[in-house]
Write a protein that holds these residues in place. Sequence first.
Motif, PDB file in Angstrom:
ATOM      1  N   TRP A   1      -3.103   3.035 -16.647  1.00  0.00           N
ATOM      2  CA  TRP A   1      -1.651   2.513 -16.085  1.00  0.00           C
ATOM      3  C   TRP A   1      -1.685   2.211 -14.766  1.00  0.00           C
ATOM      4  N   ILE A   2      -0.545   1.466 -14.479  1.00  0.00           N
ATOM      5  CA  ILE A   2      -0.480   0.929 -13.039  1.00  0.00           C
ATOM      6  C   ILE A   2       0.092   2.000 -12.198  1.00  0.00           C
ATOM      7  N   ARG A   3      -0.746   2.355 -10.924  1.00  0.00           N
ATOM      8  CA  ARG A   3      -0.181   3.365 -10.337  1.00  0.00           C
ATOM      9  C   ARG A   3       0.284   2.910  -8.891  1.00  0.00           C
ATOM     10  N   PRO A   4       1.154   3.730  -8.182  1.00  0.00           N
ATOM     11  CA  PRO A   4       1.429   3.154  -6.830  1.00  0.00           C
ATOM     12  C   PRO A   4       0.155   3.007  -6.017  1.00  0.00           C
ATOM     13  N   ALA A   5       0.726   1.936  -4.956  1.00  0.00           N
ATOM     14  CA  ALA A   5      -0.306   1.308  -4.068  1.00  0.00           C
ATOM     15  C   ALA A   5      -1.046   2.263  -3.409  1.00  0.00           C
ATOM     16  N   THR A   6      -2.465   2.078  -3.043  1.00  0.00           N
ATOM     17  CA  THR A   6      -3.253   3.182  -2.084  1.00  0.00           C
ATOM     18  C   THR A   6      -4.032   2.151  -1.263  1.00  0.00           C
ATOM     19  N   GLY A   7      -4.359   2.797  -0.261  1.00  0.00           N
ATOM     20  CA  GLY A   7      -5.364   2.450   0.914  1.00  0.00           C
ATOM     21  C   GLY A   7      -6.413   2.992   1.182  1.00  0.00           C
ATOM     22  N   SER A   8      -7.535   2.453   1.883  1.00  0.00           N
ATOM     23  CA  SER A   8      -8.654   3.055   2.421  1.00  0.00           C
ATOM     24  C   SER A   8      -8.248   4.077   3.329  1.00  0.00           C
ATOM     25  N   GLY A   9      -9.012   5.269   3.383  1.00  0.00           N
ATOM     26  CA  GLY A   9      -9.022   6.341   4.229  1.00  0.00           C
ATOM     27  C   GLY A   9     -10.288   7.190   4.085  1.00  0.00           C
ATOM     28  N   VAL A  10      -9.979   8.547   4.686  1.00  0.00           N
ATOM     29  CA  VAL A  10     -11.054   9.543   4.841  1.00  0.00           C
ATOM     30  C   VAL A  10     -10.393  10.737   4.481  1.00  0.00           C
ATOM     31  N   ASP A  11     -11.355  11.667   3.711  1.00  0.00           N
ATOM     32  CA  ASP A  11     -10.731  13.218   3.524  1.00  0.00           C
ATOM     33  C   ASP A  11     -10.917  14.122   4.527  1.00  0.00           C
ATOM     34  N   GLN A  12     -10.794  15.267   4.304  1.00  0.00           N
ATOM     35  CA  GLN A  12     -11.149  16.297   5.283  1.00  0.00           C
ATOM     36  C   GLN A  12     -12.727  16.277   5.660  1.00  0.00           C
ATOM     37  N   ALA A  13     -13.497  16.124   4.720  1.00  0.00           N
ATOM     38  CA  ALA A  13     -15.031  16.178   4.790  1.00  0.00           C
ATOM     39  C   ALA A  13     -15.225  14.749   5.346  1.00  0.00           C
TER      40      ALA A  13
ATOM     41  N   ARG B   1     -15.308  11.783   4.276  1.00  0.00           N
ATOM     42  CA  ARG B   1     -15.819  10.891   3.147  1.00  0.00           C
ATOM     43  C   ARG B   1     -14.821   9.951   2.923  1.00  0.00           C
ATOM     44  N   ALA B   2     -15.400   8.522   2.677  1.00  0.00           N
ATOM     45  CA  ALA B   2     -14.197   7.378   2.692  1.00  0.00           C
ATOM     46  C   ALA B   2     -13.635   7.627   1.067  1.00  0.00           C
ATOM     47  N   VAL B   3     -12.216   7.694   0.987  1.00  0.00           N
ATOM     48  CA  VAL B   3     -11.536   7.540  -0.146  1.00  0.00           C
ATOM     49  C   VAL B   3     -10.271   6.823   0.028  1.00  0.00           C
ATOM     50  N   ARG B   4      -9.707   6.659  -1.418  1.00  0.00           N
ATOM     51  CA  ARG B   4      -8.480   6.042  -1.178  1.00  0.00           C
ATOM     52  C   ARG B   4      -7.510   6.916  -1.504  1.00  0.00           C
ATOM     53  N   ALA B   5      -6.257   6.628  -0.488  1.00  0.00           N
ATOM     54  CA  ALA B   5      -5.138   7.728  -0.733  1.00  0.00           C
ATOM     55  C   ALA B   5      -4.065   6.960  -0.882  1.00  0.00           C
TER      56      ALA B   5
ATOM     57  N   ALA C   1     -18.622   3.942  -2.294  1.00  0.00           N
ATOM     58  CA  ALA C   1     -19.187   2.860  -1.564  1.00  0.00           C
ATOM     59  C   ALA C   1     -17.960   2.082  -1.203  1.00  0.00           C
ATOM     60  N   THR C   2     -18.287   1.334   0.006  1.00  0.00           N
ATOM     61  CA  THR C   2     -17.265   0.611   0.644  1.00  0.00           C
ATOM     62  C   THR C   2     -17.517  -0.855   0.678  1.00  0.00           C
ATOM     63  N   ARG C   3     -16.779  -1.787   0.191  1.00  0.00           N
ATOM     64  CA  ARG C   3     -16.837  -3.077  -0.079  1.00  0.00           C
ATOM     65  C   ARG C   3     -16.910  -3.773   1.413  1.00  0.00           C
ATOM     66  N   GLY C   4     -17.150  -5.059   1.479  1.00  0.00           N
ATOM     67  CA  GLY C   4     -17.457  -5.778   2.565  1.00  0.00           C
ATOM     68  C   GLY C   4     -16.277  -6.005   3.504  1.00  0.00           C
ATOM     69  N   ASP C   5     -15.171  -6.090   2.777  1.00  0.00           N
ATOM     70  CA  ASP C   5     -13.907  -6.112   3.488  1.00  0.00           C
ATOM     71  C   ASP C   5     -13.342  -4.945   3.926  1.00  0.00           C
ATOM     72  N   GLY C   6     -13.862  -3.717   3.735  1.00  0.00           N
ATOM     73  CA  GLY C   6     -13.360  -2.344   4.076  1.00  0.00           C
ATOM     74  C   GLY C   6     -12.597  -1.510   2.958  1.00  0.00           C
ATOM     75  N   GLU C   7     -12.677  -2.288   1.767  1.00  0.00           N
ATOM     76  CA  GLU C   7     -11.873  -1.621   0.794  1.00  0.00           C
ATOM     77  C   GLU C   7     -12.862  -0.568   0.295  1.00  0.00           C
ATOM     78  N   VAL C   8     -12.473   0.958  -0.060  1.00  0.00           N
ATOM     79  CA  VAL C   8     -13.305   1.921  -0.587  1.00  0.00           C
ATOM     80  C   VAL C   8     -13.103   1.688  -2.121  1.00  0.00           C
ATOM     81  N   LEU C   9     -14.255   1.762  -2.754  1.00  0.00           N
ATOM     82  CA  LEU C   9     -14.403   1.474  -4.197  1.00  0.00           C
ATOM     83  C   LEU C   9     -14.106   2.749  -4.974  1.00  0.00           C
ATOM     84  N   ASP C  10     -12.875   3.340  -4.822  1.00  0.00           N
ATOM     85  CA  ASP C  10     -12.508   4.538  -5.344  1.00  0.00           C
ATOM     86  C   ASP C  10     -11.168   4.463  -6.205  1.00  0.00           C
ATOM     87  N   HIS C  11     -11.431   3.846  -7.505  1.00  0.00           N
ATOM     88  CA  HIS C  11     -10.386   3.522  -8.194  1.00  0.00           C
ATOM     89  C   HIS C  11      -9.392   2.520  -7.555  1.00  0.00           C
TER      90      HIS C  11
END
Length: 649
Positions: free
Chosen positions: A226-238, A240-244, A321-331
């Motif tokens: 299902w289509i979810r709310p928009a997310t952006g690239s970020g980091v978690d407490q550890a 790691r690059a994630v989407r939030a 992984a992180t794409r060339g344009d900075g987008e984190v490939l997490d969902h």
Amino acid sequence: MGLISGARRLLRIDAWSYLNYKPIYSDQLGMPNRRAFPEAQATWVPAEDERRLAAYKLLAAYDQNQAAELAEVGGDIHARERREFGDPSMLIDTVMAHVLGREQTITVPGAEHEGDGTADAEAAMAARVQELLRDWAEDEQLPMRLQQAERKAVSLGDGVYRLAWDPDKNRPTIRVHDPGFYFPVIGEDADGGDYPTRVHFAWELPEDPKRGLKARIRRITYELDWIRPATGSGVDQAGRAVRAPLPGVLPDGAAEGEEPPPPLTRGDFLNPDNGAIARQYAWNDQPSYVTCYLTDATWNIGDIKGPVDVDSLPLEKVTFATRGDGEVLDHLDLLLDFIPVVHLPNTVPPAEEHWGQSSLAKVLQVLDELAGSDTDSSRASATTGSPMVGIWGKATTGSNTYQEVAPGMVWTLGEGGGMVAVDTSKNLAELRNHVHDLHDRAANVARIPAVALGTMDPSKVPSGYALQLSLGPLDALVSSMRLARDHKYALLLKMVQRLYLAGQHPDWAGVQPQPAKLTFGAYTPTDKQAVLEQVAAGRQAEVISLETAVRMLQDAGFPIEDAAQEIERIQSRSFDQAKALADATGDTGAVGDYLGLDLNPDPVAPTVVLPATPADQAATDAQAAADQNPATGVTRANDPAGQNRGNAS
């Protein structure tokens, strides 16, 4: 009961049970040998995929002339002595060439009517899409990709295409993957023929001590959800690059304490009736609630504990992984309502099955017998070329039991001595006949006649009709294999069109996706002389049209690139037919159109009027004055008597 129970353990029938006769592939429990297929029994490989991965490796070993080497790993100490002369590889290449045909063409129904007098907007759109798809195929080197995928499919039973939008190239890219990396998630209640809603590509990366990297597992996942709310690239407490999730924004005039609406991706909207997020795709008439998410993750093998597989790897110690344009490939939302992956089975899968079958499946045992006969023939040829010789009687060269046999060597024997050579040429001849029989058996089982393999003497074919009859099994084989591919390639071309629309390519603005297909060319050898005679006789008797005749010649392999241009060339030199057309219609324009010439006569050029000289002008004025009668005002042109008097004077 013990015997029955043991029989149940031994009997295992599935898509790869044709390999059960090999001890290296199937033990008493029906599982592959661990030493020969360690990668198939990795901790993260699902149990239902172990036999599939082992089958791929075994089939690849046959293709690379390494079946004996693999058998030696399984414990066959004499396997290295076996000869392998490339028969499986030749069979694979032959089947692949016949399935693909001489050429592959992208066609869109209706495009052939573009340009004629009755063409409409639909034909123009079909012709435009066909041209755009052919340009894409040339840019992406599609014929080469077809060769890569089809060889995987024919040899292993399955091939896989993966599509993606490349913003740098500004077009969809196509890649071919080994089916051993392909892990679709098919539920127990789902039909194997249905398109999966989640697909993994997973493989192990070896340890790299120089770079300080441990052994890892990389997994690329496509999932419809299902289509979810928009997310952006970020980091978690550890770190790691994630989407939030992005923070929501309250609209103007919102009440105090009101919760902000979920952030939406550009173009999405919230359905007030059900609270779900919808999206209007350019290729759909109705809004959709589904999108495709991409995840590219890597795990250290040492961090994987417990009974997990490729679909349930833990997310605690994963690295995205992180794409060339900075987008984190997490969902990451791909803004597509389909998974851009096409699985290509070699054969039509059985009911409720997902996987195809290798073209080597039915002939593996014949190929094993052929390798054994080749080995025996090699040994027999050694004794034929260097025969075994027996000597009796006292020799003066010594008392050695064995003597060396060489050209020009002379032995002196004692009284009553003699010698005899063991003739093994008859055995060699029988072995070679047996090899020919095995070749014929393999060709019959694989439904590839000798004429298709190129092993038949063309002079032994009595006629083109007899040749066509001998190709009957091959026709049935190719028809069945192309049936398994028609829908897959139509789906691939549909995805290409949608990726162009999603990427908003300027050349595709206003384009409506069309049902395109990939058409394979002719594959059977033909008697060109017989076809030429048929076409000539048919044209002379006027029982076939010129268009049909040119198409028959083109299918027979004559060097005709464009049928329409060939017809125009023929008509431009058919002066007898043009004369008959002129006699029948009397229409010069129709004859000119037939010959491709402009036969309309040019209009008559106007008379050239030169400017008058002063002397000519004076004579003209004097004549005009003489012609005018000043008394009556009547010109001589109106007074015949005066005109006569003027002429007399």
